[in-house]
Design a protein around this motif. Structure first.
Motif, PDB file in Angstrom:
ATOM      1  N   VAL A   1       0.858  -1.183   0.000  1.00 32.25           N
ATOM      2  CA  VAL A   1       0.000   0.000   0.000  1.00 32.25           C
ATOM      3  C   VAL A   1       0.896   1.235   0.000  1.00 32.25           C
ATOM      4  CG1 VAL A   1      -1.788   1.271   1.237  1.00 32.25           C
ATOM      5  CG2 VAL A   1      -1.788  -1.251   1.263  1.00 32.25           C
ATOM      6  N   ILE A   2       0.686   2.113  -0.968  1.00 35.24           N
ATOM      7  CA  ILE A   2       1.456   3.354  -1.065  1.00 35.24           C
ATOM      8  C   ILE A   2       0.562   4.522  -0.689  1.00 35.24           C
ATOM      9  CG2 ILE A   2       2.702   4.911  -2.607  1.00 35.24           C
ATOM     10  CD1 ILE A   2       3.516   2.496  -4.263  1.00 35.24           C
ATOM     11  N   VAL A   3       1.021   5.331   0.269  1.00 34.11           N
ATOM     12  CA  VAL A   3       0.338   6.569   0.646  1.00 34.11           C
ATOM     13  C   VAL A   3       1.219   7.719   0.175  1.00 34.11           C
ATOM     14  CG1 VAL A   3      -0.663   7.943   2.504  1.00 34.11           C
ATOM     15  CG2 VAL A   3      -0.686   5.438   2.661  1.00 34.11           C
ATOM     16  N   ASP A   4       0.737   8.460  -0.804  1.00 37.69           N
ATOM     17  CA  ASP A   4       1.521   9.475  -1.502  1.00 37.69           C
ATOM     18  C   ASP A   4       0.913  10.853  -1.280  1.00 37.69           C
ATOM     19  OD1 ASP A   4       3.341  10.339  -3.932  1.00 37.69           O
ATOM     20  OD2 ASP A   4       1.320  10.989  -4.495  1.00 37.69           O
ATOM     21  N   GLY A   5       1.769  11.836  -1.097  1.00 40.36           N
ATOM     22  CA  GLY A   5       1.274  13.202  -0.978  1.00 40.36           C
ATOM     23  C   GLY A   5       2.423  14.166  -0.815  1.00 40.36           C
ATOM     24  N   ALA A   6       2.202  15.408  -1.183  1.00 44.23           N
ATOM     25  CA  ALA A   6       3.214  16.443  -0.964  1.00 44.23           C
ATOM     26  C   ALA A   6       3.507  16.550   0.532  1.00 44.23           C
ATOM     27  CB  ALA A   6       2.713  17.785  -1.506  1.00 44.23           C
ATOM     28  N   ALA A   7       4.689  17.043   0.846  1.00 47.68           N
ATOM     29  CA  ALA A   7       5.128  17.083   2.243  1.00 47.68           C
ATOM     30  C   ALA A   7       4.101  17.710   3.192  1.00 47.68           C
ATOM     31  CB  ALA A   7       6.468  17.807   2.344  1.00 47.68           C
ATOM     32  N   PRO A   8       3.398  18.812   2.815  1.00 48.36           N
ATOM     33  CA  PRO A   8       2.440  19.391   3.759  1.00 48.36           C
ATOM     34  C   PRO A   8       1.292  18.463   4.143  1.00 48.36           C
ATOM     35  CG  PRO A   8       2.988  20.988   2.054  1.00 48.36           C
ATOM     36  CD  PRO A   8       3.562  19.674   1.622  1.00 48.36           C
ATOM     37  N   THR A   9       0.995  17.448   3.323  1.00 48.51           N
ATOM     38  CA  THR A   9      -0.097  16.534   3.666  1.00 48.51           C
ATOM     39  C   THR A   9       0.314  15.490   4.697  1.00 48.51           C
ATOM     40  OG1 THR A   9       0.379  14.888   1.931  1.00 48.51           O
ATOM     41  CG2 THR A   9      -1.015  16.780   1.320  1.00 48.51           C
TER      42      THR A   9
ATOM     43  N   SER B   1       9.301   4.160   4.866  1.00 47.36           N
ATOM     44  CA  SER B   1       9.205   5.506   4.304  1.00 47.36           C
ATOM     45  C   SER B   1      10.172   5.640   3.130  1.00 47.36           C
ATOM     46  CB  SER B   1       9.537   6.565   5.361  1.00 47.36           C
ATOM     47  OG  SER B   1       8.523   6.617   6.345  1.00 47.36           O
ATOM     48  N   ALA B   2       9.678   6.231   2.056  1.00 43.72           N
ATOM     49  CA  ALA B   2      10.539   6.448   0.895  1.00 43.72           C
ATOM     50  C   ALA B   2      11.721   7.339   1.245  1.00 43.72           C
ATOM     51  CB  ALA B   2       9.725   7.061  -0.246  1.00 43.72           C
ATOM     52  N   GLY B   3      11.581   8.182   2.270  1.00 43.99           N
ATOM     53  CA  GLY B   3      12.673   9.037   2.692  1.00 43.99           C
ATOM     54  C   GLY B   3      13.897   8.276   3.178  1.00 43.99           C
ATOM     55  N   ASP B   4      13.726   6.995   3.465  1.00 43.23           N
ATOM     56  CA  ASP B   4      14.856   6.156   3.866  1.00 43.23           C
ATOM     57  C   ASP B   4      15.460   5.416   2.679  1.00 43.23           C
ATOM     58  OD1 ASP B   4      14.731   6.801   6.615  1.00 43.23           O
ATOM     59  OD2 ASP B   4      13.074   5.401   6.883  1.00 43.23           O
TER      60      ASP B   4
ATOM     61  N   GLY C   1       5.393   8.476   1.062  1.00 40.12           N
ATOM     62  CA  GLY C   1       6.371   9.336   0.408  1.00 40.12           C
ATOM     63  C   GLY C   1       5.687  10.362  -0.459  1.00 40.12           C
ATOM     64  N   THR C   2       6.493  11.130  -1.169  1.00 41.30           N
ATOM     65  CA  THR C   2       5.974  12.164  -2.059  1.00 41.30           C
ATOM     66  C   THR C   2       6.450  11.906  -3.473  1.00 41.30           C
ATOM     67  OG1 THR C   2       5.759  14.564  -2.355  1.00 41.30           O
ATOM     68  CG2 THR C   2       7.919  13.753  -1.675  1.00 41.30           C
ATOM     69  N   LEU C   3       5.596  12.224  -4.446  1.00 37.93           N
ATOM     70  CA  LEU C   3       5.929  12.056  -5.868  1.00 37.93           C
ATOM     71  C   LEU C   3       6.284  10.611  -6.193  1.00 37.93           C
ATOM     72  CD1 LEU C   3       8.074  15.305  -6.256  1.00 37.93           C
ATOM     73  CD2 LEU C   3       5.770  14.965  -7.161  1.00 37.93           C
ATOM     74  N   LEU C   4       5.546   9.679  -5.612  1.00 36.21           N
ATOM     75  CA  LEU C   4       5.833   8.254  -5.797  1.00 36.21           C
ATOM     76  C   LEU C   4       5.051   7.618  -6.939  1.00 36.21           C
ATOM     77  CD1 LEU C   4       5.889   6.873  -2.129  1.00 36.21           C
ATOM     78  CD2 LEU C   4       7.817   7.646  -3.530  1.00 36.21           C
ATOM     79  N   LEU C   5       3.920   8.191  -7.312  1.00 34.84           N
ATOM     80  CA  LEU C   5       2.975   7.465  -8.142  1.00 34.84           C
ATOM     81  C   LEU C   5       3.172   7.659  -9.639  1.00 34.84           C
ATOM     82  CD1 LEU C   5      -0.294   7.762  -6.023  1.00 34.84           C
ATOM     83  CD2 LEU C   5       1.457   5.959  -6.026  1.00 34.84           C
ATOM     84  N   ASP C   6       4.303   8.213 -10.051  1.00 33.86           N
ATOM     85  CA  ASP C   6       4.623   8.236 -11.474  1.00 33.86           C
ATOM     86  C   ASP C   6       5.909   7.448 -11.748  1.00 33.86           C
ATOM     87  OD1 ASP C   6       6.464   9.967 -10.373  1.00 33.86           O
ATOM     88  OD2 ASP C   6       6.068  11.626 -11.760  1.00 33.86           O
ATOM     89  N   LYS C   7       6.252   6.557 -10.833  1.00 33.07           N
ATOM     90  CA  LYS C   7       7.511   5.829 -10.929  1.00 33.07           C
ATOM     91  C   LYS C   7       7.310   4.321 -11.151  1.00 33.07           C
ATOM     92  CE  LYS C   7      10.124   9.279  -8.385  1.00 33.07           C
ATOM     93  NZ  LYS C   7       9.118  10.340  -8.636  1.00 33.07           N
TER      94      LYS C   7
END
Length: 200
Positions: free
Chosen positions: A27-35, A59-62, A137-143
């Motif tokens: 399950v991917i939860v995607d959104g810009a950092a403010p979300t 977390s994608a940040g890792d 993470g952010t900007l994950l869903l076009d990869k």
């Protein structure tokens, strides 16, 4: 369909738990950092465990690239931020591919510590049968990341511009034209009043 934050969690938990239990669910939860997509992903953990689902949070940040690669064009390059900060290959190889049907279930929960710019030295973990991976993470869903359920926390351009901190405003051009096709899209201009987009 407007919801309370708790109702949103309940809705997403129900959707995740409806996924088959004879294999893993990514399950991917995607959104810009403010979300704060990580916060929503965190809120799903205990309700899913209460339903008997093993859960692993990643977390994608890792899974960012080393600074020498990530910052090749400077610290404030929006194109690099969108397209090349994330180690897509490492995330796919170490987290997502092992959870394919017939996979090993053996996952590396973190690969790189961006603050120290060193390998995280995390140990592999095995996600149990019927387990759920919650990746934020952010900007994950076009990869082209493989997943059984994708959630996008959508901000209008105006809300995004208002909510991004001054020190991160350089990232704004990276979101231009980013309109991912998610299984669940949530309007998130007002986090206290999220709204599902489309049929429920």
């Amino acid at each position: 369909m407007p919801l309370s934050p708790q109702a949103l969690v309940d809705e997403l938990v129900a959707r995740v738990d409806a996924l088959p239990r004879d294999t893993w669910s990514r399950v991917i939860v995607d959104g810009a950092a403010p979300t704060k997509p990580g916060g929503l992903a965190d809120a799903l953990v205990e309700p899913l465990r209460a339903l008997g689902r093993p859960v692993l949070r990643v977390s994608a940040g890792d899974f960012l690239r080393p600074a020498s690669v990530r910052l090749e064009f400077g610290r404030h390059d929006p194109d690099s931020f969108r397209d090349s900060w994330l180690d897509v290959g490492g995330l796919t190889r170490e987290v997502l591919d092992p959870l394919e049907p017939g996979g090993s279930g053996r996952v590396l929960p973190s690969l790189w510590n961006a603050e120290t710019d060193r390998a995280s030295r995390a140990d592999y973990v095995v996600l149990g049968a019927g387990g759920v991976l919650l990746l934020d993470g952010t900007l994950l869903l076009d990869k082209w990341l493989p997943a059984e359920l994708t959630v996008h926390l959508w901000l209008s351009p105006g809300a995004l511009e208002r909510q991004v901190p001054d020190e991160e405003r350089w990232t704004l051009p990276a979101y231009a034209g980013y309109e991912p096709h998610a299984d669940v899209t949530v309007r998130y201009d007002h986090p206290a009043r999220p709204a599902l987009v489309g049929p429920v």
